[in-house]
Design a protein around this motif. Sequence first.
Motif, mmCIF file in Angstrom:
data_model
loop_
_atom_site.group_PDB
_atom_site.id
_atom_site.type_symbol
_atom_site.label_atom_id
_atom_site.label_comp_id
_atom_site.label_asym_id
_atom_site.label_seq_id
_atom_site.Cartn_x
_atom_site.Cartn_y
_atom_site.Cartn_z
ATOM 1 N N UNK A 1 5.353 -3.319 -7.062
ATOM 2 C CA UNK A 1 5.498 -1.863 -7.202
ATOM 3 C C UNK A 1 5.843 -1.215 -5.868
ATOM 4 N N UNK A 2 6.799 -0.305 -5.934
ATOM 5 C CA UNK A 2 7.239 0.428 -4.735
ATOM 6 C C UNK A 2 6.442 1.707 -4.550
ATOM 7 N N UNK A 3 5.958 2.233 -5.674
ATOM 8 C CA UNK A 3 5.168 3.461 -5.614
ATOM 9 C C UNK A 3 4.333 3.548 -6.876
ATOM 10 N N UNK A 4 3.544 4.614 -7.025
ATOM 11 C CA UNK A 4 2.714 4.778 -8.208
ATOM 12 C C UNK A 4 3.598 4.871 -9.457
ATOM 13 N N UNK A 5 3.157 4.227 -10.513
ATOM 14 C CA UNK A 5 3.894 4.311 -11.771
ATOM 15 C C UNK A 5 5.111 3.427 -11.839
ATOM 16 N N UNK A 6 5.373 2.666 -10.790
ATOM 17 C CA UNK A 6 6.519 1.758 -10.783
ATOM 18 C C UNK A 6 6.037 0.415 -11.341
ATOM 19 N N UNK A 7 6.156 0.262 -12.633
ATOM 20 C CA UNK A 7 5.644 -0.924 -13.317
ATOM 21 C C UNK A 7 6.746 -1.589 -14.121
ATOM 22 N N UNK A 8 6.691 -2.905 -14.208
ATOM 23 C CA UNK A 8 7.605 -3.615 -15.101
ATOM 24 C C UNK A 8 7.218 -3.293 -16.545
ATOM 25 N N UNK B 1 0.866 -1.170 0.000
ATOM 26 C CA UNK B 1 0.000 0.000 0.000
ATOM 27 C C UNK B 1 0.912 1.232 0.000
ATOM 28 N N UNK B 2 0.543 2.206 -0.797
ATOM 29 C CA UNK B 2 1.342 3.432 -0.847
ATOM 30 C C UNK B 2 1.016 4.318 0.339
ATOM 31 N N UNK B 3 1.929 5.197 0.621
ATOM 32 C CA UNK B 3 1.665 6.284 1.552
ATOM 33 C C UNK B 3 1.045 7.425 0.749
ATOM 34 N N UNK B 4 0.127 8.193 1.343
ATOM 35 C CA UNK B 4 -0.390 9.368 0.625
ATOM 36 C C UNK B 4 0.725 10.304 0.177
ATOM 37 N N UNK B 5 1.847 10.259 0.872
ATOM 38 C CA UNK B 5 2.977 11.112 0.480
ATOM 39 C C UNK B 5 3.517 10.748 -0.894
ATOM 40 N N UNK B 6 3.302 9.488 -1.311
ATOM 41 C CA UNK B 6 3.784 9.070 -2.635
ATOM 42 C C UNK B 6 3.155 9.899 -3.759
#
Lengths: 42, 133
Positions: B108-115, B55-60
């Motif tokens: 994924x580590x954050x939004x937009x982090x895709x293979x 789950x991402x942090x809102x800070x992402x």
Amino acid sequence: MQASMAAALAAIRLDDVDGRSIELGWLWRDAPAVIAFLRHYG
Amino acid sequence: MRDHYDEFVAAGARVAAIGLGDRAYAQAFREQTGMQFPLLIDAQRVAYRAAQLRMASPLHLLYRANFRARQRARAAGHSQHRLGQHPLQLGGSFVFGPGDVDRFIHVSETFGDNATPATLLAAVRGGGDAVRA
């Protein structure tokens, strides 16, 4: 020995958009499978 | 990934996507995108949890990488649809099989982090040892 991620997911059943229940392991039982977990529909 | 579906099939792979939300939401998405492969619904996040997706942090949302990812998606003609019940859920992509064999794992580590599709295709073609990206 740690089980594979594939093994951890294989027995999970999910419905597709048409209501068919699919066991995830079926997808890669006899062929490679690319599985994408979406963040959102878009 | 949907733009590269034919390449995955030509390489001998099945393709499936797993999403959150309800069936109506998923059906609308499939119709809008013309997706050719199964779209599975995991409203309870059972598979997401089993796959250890984050789950991402809102800070992402404030990260520059997120801004760039949105720019890339828009430039490629993709638009963001409804976020649904779990807007901070991150995704991931995997190549498995044949059998319960991990060929490629990307969480994924954050939004937009895709293979990339090229990476996934290489995993399909290459087989061999599992790679965690």
